[in-house]
Write a protein that holds these residues in place. Structure first.
Motif, mmCIF file in Angstrom:
data_model
loop_
_atom_site.group_PDB
_atom_site.id
_atom_site.type_symbol
_atom_site.label_atom_id
_atom_site.label_comp_id
_atom_site.label_asym_id
_atom_site.label_seq_id
_atom_site.Cartn_x
_atom_site.Cartn_y
_atom_site.Cartn_z
ATOM 1 N N ARG A 33 0.774 30.117 21.264
ATOM 2 C CA ARG A 33 -0.550 30.597 21.316
ATOM 3 C C ARG A 33 -0.530 31.978 20.646
ATOM 4 N N CYS A 34 -2.125 32.361 20.135
ATOM 5 C CA CYS A 34 -2.111 33.513 19.233
ATOM 6 C C CYS A 34 -1.952 34.842 20.300
ATOM 7 N N VAL A 36 -3.534 37.462 19.894
ATOM 8 C CA VAL A 36 -4.594 38.309 20.137
ATOM 9 C C VAL A 36 -5.772 37.443 20.613
ATOM 10 N N THR A 37 -5.737 36.364 20.292
ATOM 11 C CA THR A 37 -7.009 35.521 20.685
ATOM 12 C C THR A 37 -6.727 34.263 21.931
ATOM 13 N N GLU A 39 -5.675 31.317 21.538
ATOM 14 C CA GLU A 39 -5.798 30.160 20.974
ATOM 15 C C GLU A 39 -4.574 29.543 20.489
ATOM 16 N N TYR A 57 0.176 34.853 15.539
ATOM 17 C CA TYR A 57 -1.106 35.260 14.992
ATOM 18 C C TYR A 57 -1.632 33.972 14.602
ATOM 19 N N SER A 58 -3.086 33.747 14.860
ATOM 20 C CA SER A 58 -3.973 32.605 14.176
ATOM 21 C C SER A 58 -4.449 32.863 12.889
ATOM 22 N N ASP A 61 -6.975 37.832 10.141
ATOM 23 C CA ASP A 61 -7.859 38.794 11.199
ATOM 24 C C ASP A 61 -7.338 39.151 12.377
ATOM 25 N N ALA A 62 -6.649 38.204 12.968
ATOM 26 C CA ALA A 62 -5.929 38.248 14.384
ATOM 27 C C ALA A 62 -4.814 39.603 14.036
ATOM 28 N N THR A 65 -6.447 42.787 13.784
ATOM 29 C CA THR A 65 -6.986 43.419 14.832
ATOM 30 C C THR A 65 -5.804 43.859 15.831
ATOM 31 N N ARG A 66 -4.853 43.330 15.920
ATOM 32 C CA ARG A 66 -3.545 43.806 16.677
ATOM 33 C C ARG A 66 -2.925 45.100 15.900
#
Length: 73
Positions: A33-34, A36-37, A39, A57-58, A61-62, A65-66
């Motif tokens: 699982r990501c 951040v998101t 997913e 991270y996916s 952008d993720a 964000t982190r």
């Protein structure tokens, strides 16, 4: 089974150790699982992770964000 044959993925979430440029499977699974998101990321599609934080991270952008949340970007 030789080293080039692919085993069918074990269903469920994998547990990995994230290394510099490599991964170590702690518990087999089909995805992680990501961080951040949240997913799911298929192991074959996993491209981004943090060795220091041991997070997947996916997308780029993720990752950004982190980093922004940690005040590093």
């Amino acid at each position: 089974m030789n080293r080039y044959e692919r085993r069918p993925p074990t269903p469920g979430e994998a547990q990995l150790q994230y290394l510099d440029g490599d991964l170590r499977v702690i518990r087999p699974g089909a995805f992680v699982r990501c961080a951040v998101t949240g997913e799911p990321i298929a192991l074959d599609d996993l491209r981004y992770w943090s060795v220091d934080r041991q997070e997947a991270y996916s997308s780029r952008d993720a990752v950004m964000t982190r980093l922004r949340a940690l005040g590093l970007a």
